[in-house]
Write an enzyme that holds these catalytic residues in place. Structure first.
Site, PDB file in Angstrom:
ATOM      1  N   GLU A 159      34.064 -11.743  13.001  1.00  0.00           N
ATOM      2  CA  GLU A 159      33.481 -12.942  13.640  1.00  0.00           C
ATOM      3  C   GLU A 159      34.041 -14.137  12.854  1.00  0.00           C
ATOM      4  O   GLU A 159      34.863 -14.893  13.363  1.00  0.00           O
ATOM      5  CB  GLU A 159      31.949 -12.897  13.584  1.00  0.00           C
ATOM      6  N   HIS A 195      20.514 -10.231  19.569  1.00  0.00           N
ATOM      7  CA  HIS A 195      19.527 -10.167  18.481  1.00  0.00           C
ATOM      8  C   HIS A 195      18.191 -10.613  19.069  1.00  0.00           C
ATOM      9  O   HIS A 195      18.085 -11.757  19.542  1.00  0.00           O
ATOM     10  CB  HIS A 195      19.929 -11.085  17.334  1.00  0.00           C
ATOM     11  N   HIS A 228      28.833  -5.930  12.867  1.00  0.00           N
ATOM     12  CA  HIS A 228      29.501  -7.211  13.079  1.00  0.00           C
ATOM     13  C   HIS A 228      30.728  -7.223  12.163  1.00  0.00           C
ATOM     14  O   HIS A 228      30.612  -6.956  10.953  1.00  0.00           O
ATOM     15  CB  HIS A 228      28.602  -8.381  12.683  1.00  0.00           C
ATOM     16  N   ASP A 239      24.405 -12.723  22.189  1.00  0.00           N
ATOM     17  CA  ASP A 239      24.177 -12.858  20.743  1.00  0.00           C
ATOM     18  C   ASP A 239      22.781 -13.429  20.449  1.00  0.00           C
ATOM     19  O   ASP A 239      21.853 -12.666  20.205  1.00  0.00           O
ATOM     20  CB  ASP A 239      25.277 -13.718  20.111  1.00  0.00           C
ATOM     21  N   ASP A 240      22.656 -14.744  20.478  1.00  0.00           N
ATOM     22  CA  ASP A 240      21.380 -15.416  20.180  1.00  0.00           C
ATOM     23  C   ASP A 240      21.154 -16.487  21.252  1.00  0.00           C
ATOM     24  O   ASP A 240      21.306 -17.688  20.998  1.00  0.00           O
ATOM     25  CB  ASP A 240      21.437 -16.058  18.794  1.00  0.00           C
ATOM     26  N   HIS A 281      25.111  -6.798  22.760  1.00  0.00           N
ATOM     27  CA  HIS A 281      25.082  -7.595  21.524  1.00  0.00           C
ATOM     28  C   HIS A 281      24.068  -8.721  21.703  1.00  0.00           C
ATOM     29  O   HIS A 281      24.387  -9.784  22.229  1.00  0.00           O
ATOM     30  CB  HIS A 281      26.482  -8.147  21.232  1.00  0.00           C
TER      31      HIS A 281
HETATM   32  N1  ADE Z   1      22.481 -12.611  13.233  1.00  0.00           N
HETATM   33  C1  ADE Z   1      22.161 -13.159  14.395  1.00  0.00           C
HETATM   34  N2  ADE Z   1      23.259 -13.603  15.027  1.00  0.00           N
HETATM   35  C2  ADE Z   1      24.312 -13.304  14.235  1.00  0.00           C
HETATM   36  C3  ADE Z   1      25.716 -13.490  14.321  1.00  0.00           C
HETATM   37  N3  ADE Z   1      26.291 -14.082  15.360  1.00  0.00           N
HETATM   38  N4  ADE Z   1      26.480 -13.066  13.307  1.00  0.00           N
HETATM   39  C4  ADE Z   1      25.919 -12.476  12.250  1.00  0.00           C
HETATM   40  N5  ADE Z   1      24.616 -12.269  12.111  1.00  0.00           N
HETATM   41  C5  ADE Z   1      23.807 -12.670  13.094  1.00  0.00           C
HETATM   42 ZN    ZN Z   2      25.434 -11.024  16.536  1.00  0.00          ZN
END
Ligand code: ADE
Ligand code: ZN
EC number: 3.5.4.2
Length: 315
Positions: free
Chosen positions: A197, A16, A194, A275-276, A14
């Site tokens: 969340e 991006h 997703h 994630d990011d 996971h």
């Molecule tokens: N795009 C990038 N990170 C995300 C996240 N945590 N939830 C939804 N969309 C995303």
């Molecule tokens: Zn994500």
């Protein structure tokens, strides 16, 4: 201090790619592409990374992605991420990219894909990191727009293993994308989404039953629905959990409240992901370290989490 966590062989499921754009590279690309930025320097940008919810983050994430213009930019972004993987013993990665974030700005689909794919192929050859790329649809846009993106992707069908669903969750339930996910499956692609969340357990049910997903991205709100928990445990459906993301976006107020180890001990196939990472304070090892620091994760639990990530690969 965290060398033992760093050394565990693991997969990242996971991530991006646009969320791995570090402020330093963001500024370098802005200069290369002669783009004026609203922040004076890297420090000013970093200090803007304080979010109360998913949407506040997404607004900045889409703004940051505007510096990505050329095939080389996408290559450099992906390569920088792969070097982090190498440093953290991530031996396999299944990253997402969001083509609509770029095609809506006039960047051709193939420019985005070629840069990313070339870096992934080089990463396999030069760094020994295997991969499977996931094309993610933006759920705040329409299903019709997702279909258009899918058509643009089809000439490059073999570059992907799956389609996913991301962006603003609330008000954009999985059922909105049932037909385009059907189409993707008919082309032999796997599916992930997703769900859970910020959104309710109902969205996880829909992702499973209507989008027929192989893995749930996030899914931490499954714990509110016992019947759903039983299904996830019985069917061993993996969850790609992102602890630092969840605390940065206030899904949990504090890491000490995170439910990942509780889920692990109940037999849920949970995995640890970033994630990011450029926005949330770290890559996979930092996410493991946070669980060690705040939840008292044991060595045995860390090993099980890492093994889960290897078991939950799509390829
Ligand atoms: N795009 C990038 N990170 C995300 C996240 N945590 N939830 C939804 N969309 C995303
Ligand atoms: Zn994500």
């Amino acid at each position: 201090m965290y060398d033992w966590l760093n050394a565990l062989p693991k997969a990242e499921l996971h991530l991006h790619l646009e969320g791995s754009l570090e402020p330093e590279l963001l500024f370098a690309l802005a200069e290369r592409n002669k783009i004026a930025l609203p922040w004076n320097d890297v420090e000013a940008l970093r200090s803007a990374y304080a979010f109360n919810n998913l949407q506040e983050f997404l607004d900045l994430y889409y703004a940051g992605a505007d510096v990505l213009r050329t095939e080389q930019d996408f290559y450099d972004l992906t390569w920088a991420y792969l070097l982090k993987c190498k440093a953290q013993n991530v031996i396999h990665t299944e990253p997402f990219f969001d083509p609509q974030t770029h095609t809506d700005r006039g960047i051709p689909f193939e420019v985005v894909l070629r840069g990313i794919k070339q870096a992934l192929v080089d990463g396999e050859k030069q760094l020994g990191i295997s991969h499977g790329l996931i094309l993610s649809f933006l759920r705040h846009l329409s299903e019709e727009e997702a279909f258009k993106t899918f058509e643009q992707a089809m000439p490059f069908r073999d570059a992907f293993i799956a389609v996913g669903l991301d962006s603003s969750e609330m008000g954009h339930p999985p059922r909105k994308f049932q037909r385009v996910f059907d189409k993707a499956r008919s082309e032999g692609l796997l599916t992930v989404a997703h769900a859970g969340e910020e959104g309710p357990p109902e969205y996880i049910w829909e992702a499973l039953d209507l989008l027929k997903i192989e893995r749930i991205d996030h899914g931490v709100r499954a714990i509110e629905d016992e019947r759903l928990m039983q299904r996830i445990i019985d069917e061993q459906i993996p969850l790609t959990v992102c602890p630092l993301s969840n605390t940065k976006l206030c899904v949990f107020d504090d890491m000490r409240q995170h439910n990942i180890l509780q889920m692990l001990e109940r037999g849920v196939k949970v995995t640890v992901n970033s994630d990011d990472p450029a926005y949330f304070g770290g890559y996979v090892t930092e996410n493991f370290a946070a669980l060690y620091d705040s939840l008292g994760m044991t060595q045995e639990q860390a090993k099980r989490l890492a093994q889960n990530s290897l078991d939950a690969r799509l390829v």
